[in-house]
Design a protein around this motif. Structure first.
Motif, PDB file in Angstrom:
ATOM      1  N   VAL A 156     -10.256  -1.655  49.182  1.00 58.44           N
ATOM      2  CA  VAL A 156     -11.695  -1.452  49.308  1.00 58.44           C
ATOM      3  C   VAL A 156     -12.150  -0.505  48.204  1.00 58.44           C
ATOM      4  N   LEU A 157     -13.415  -0.616  47.838  1.00 56.24           N
ATOM      5  CA  LEU A 157     -14.042   0.385  46.981  1.00 56.24           C
ATOM      6  C   LEU A 157     -14.665   1.435  47.891  1.00 56.24           C
ATOM      7  N   SER A 158     -14.431   2.692  47.579  1.00 55.73           N
ATOM      8  CA  SER A 158     -15.012   3.790  48.337  1.00 55.73           C
ATOM      9  C   SER A 158     -16.043   4.494  47.471  1.00 55.73           C
ATOM     10  N   VAL A 159     -17.294   4.501  47.936  1.00 54.53           N
ATOM     11  CA  VAL A 159     -18.351   5.268  47.270  1.00 54.53           C
ATOM     12  C   VAL A 159     -18.586   6.497  48.146  1.00 54.53           C
ATOM     13  N   LEU A 160     -18.091   7.644  47.701  1.00 56.58           N
ATOM     14  CA  LEU A 160     -18.230   8.867  48.466  1.00 56.58           C
ATOM     15  C   LEU A 160     -19.539   9.540  48.054  1.00 56.58           C
ATOM     16  N   VAL A 161     -20.469   9.584  48.986  1.00 54.97           N
ATOM     17  CA  VAL A 161     -21.811  10.092  48.726  1.00 54.97           C
ATOM     18  C   VAL A 161     -21.927  11.498  49.302  1.00 54.97           C
ATOM     19  N   VAL A 162     -22.212  12.469  48.448  1.00 51.33           N
ATOM     20  CA  VAL A 162     -22.337  13.863  48.876  1.00 51.33           C
ATOM     21  C   VAL A 162     -23.789  14.286  48.697  1.00 51.33           C
ATOM     22  N   ALA A 163     -24.459  14.584  49.801  1.00 57.00           N
ATOM     23  CA  ALA A 163     -25.863  15.002  49.779  1.00 57.00           C
ATOM     24  C   ALA A 163     -25.925  16.517  49.927  1.00 57.00           C
ATOM     25  N   CYS A 164     -26.578  17.182  48.971  1.00 57.31           N
ATOM     26  CA  CYS A 164     -26.591  18.647  48.922  1.00 57.31           C
ATOM     27  C   CYS A 164     -28.013  19.196  48.953  1.00 57.31           C
ATOM     28  N   ASP A 165     -28.118  20.471  49.346  1.00 60.36           N
ATOM     29  CA  ASP A 165     -29.398  21.154  49.223  1.00 60.36           C
ATOM     30  C   ASP A 165     -29.506  21.735  47.822  1.00 60.36           C
ATOM     31  N   VAL A 166     -30.576  22.469  47.547  1.00 62.98           N
ATOM     32  CA  VAL A 166     -30.820  22.943  46.197  1.00 62.98           C
ATOM     33  C   VAL A 166     -29.750  23.929  45.721  1.00 62.98           C
ATOM     34  N   SER A 167     -29.076  24.590  46.654  1.00 67.77           N
ATOM     35  CA  SER A 167     -28.030  25.540  46.282  1.00 67.77           C
ATOM     36  C   SER A 167     -26.701  24.871  45.980  1.00 67.77           C
ATOM     37  N   GLY A 168     -26.623  23.563  46.230  1.00 66.63           N
ATOM     38  CA  GLY A 168     -25.367  22.855  46.016  1.00 66.63           C
ATOM     39  C   GLY A 168     -24.514  22.752  47.263  1.00 66.63           C
ATOM     40  N   ARG A 169     -25.010  23.261  48.401  1.00 72.04           N
ATOM     41  CA  ARG A 169     -24.261  23.189  49.656  1.00 72.04           C
ATOM     42  C   ARG A 169     -24.325  21.769  50.210  1.00 72.04           C
TER      43      ARG A 169
END
Length: 242
Positions: free
Chosen positions: A206-219
């Motif tokens: 499988v292809l894995s697209v790891l999506v990381v959603a952050c706030d403005v501080s990078g958290r």
């Protein structure tokens, strides 16, 4: 009350170093400061510095070369914005999605997700796992992970599909704002459960697209692992040449 959780020191250091790579402070092909220099510059222990560097190496930002040192690589491969599977998963209205929720609840945090969310390896996180179908064929499995504390006071633990996107739901109920998203693409073999849900034969990747959603501080506020049957996808990648 605003949701606040401090990421481990090594994660914060890795985020700082990654920011310096992205803004050109450490250009591709150059050496990053030595472990001793980083210890002195940031006032952190050597094990913390080593873990931060290992995290950046694992994610493709740095590379160790024997007899030379640790150098900055070009930006890791990412899916070009022409193909935004990850963003679609973040913005998708569950109630309108052509598929079904296959699991909602707390689970042991996957190691890769733990390091991104900055939670202990033995912690539990909330997951919402959505199977997307097209004319009865499974085409995508999206597993969205949230820190347990962030999920409190929201409907994320409800088993019914949300009537809005995950992003809108969290932002409307917690004092947080999603600022930017990163997507990391890799290939792997699925687990037995993942293969069964996607209708894959044994050994099919499988292809894995790891999506990381952050706030403005990078958290990191949310991590979504989007799995796509590799033989049914055509992705276009763009690369930055050093």
């Amino acid at each position: 009350m605003a949701y606040e959780v401090a990421a481990p020191k090594y994660v914060r250091l890795a985020q700082t170093l990654q920011g310096r790579i992205e803004d050109g402070t450490y250009p591709p092909g150059t050496l990053v400061p030595s472990e001793n220099q980083l210890v002195q510059a940031f006032g952190m222990s050597r094990p913390t510095v080593v873990r931060a560097l290992d995290l950046l190496k694992r994610d493709g930002w740095l590379e160790s070369r024997q007899g030379y040192g640790t150098i900055v690589r070009c930006r890791p491969e990412v899916v070009e914005q022409k193909d935004q599977r990850g963003r679609e998963a973040l913005e998708r209205d569950e109630s309108a999605a052509p598929g079904r929720l296959v699991h909602v609840g707390e689970v042991p945090v996957p190691p890769r997700v733990a390091s991104i969310l900055g939670v202990p390896k033995r912690a539990k996180v909330l997951v919402r796992r959505l199977l997307v179908e097209d004319e009865g064929e499974a085409v995508e499995l999206a597993s969205s992970y949230f820190p347990a504390e962030l999920a409190k006071g929201t409907g994320l633990a409800d088993s019914a599909p949300l009537q809005e996107s995950l992003r809108d739901h969290v932002e409307s109920r917690k004092r947080v704002r999603f600022d930017h998203v990163t997507e990391r693409v890799s290939s792997r073999l699925p687990s037995k459960e993942e293969a069964e849900l996607l209708g894959l034969a044994k050994g099919e990747p499988v292809l894995s697209v790891l999506v990381v959603a952050c706030d403005v501080s990078g958290r990191a506020l949310q991590v979504t692992d989007v799995l796509l049957p590799a033989d049914r996808q055509e992705l276009e990648d763009t690369y930055r040449l050093g």
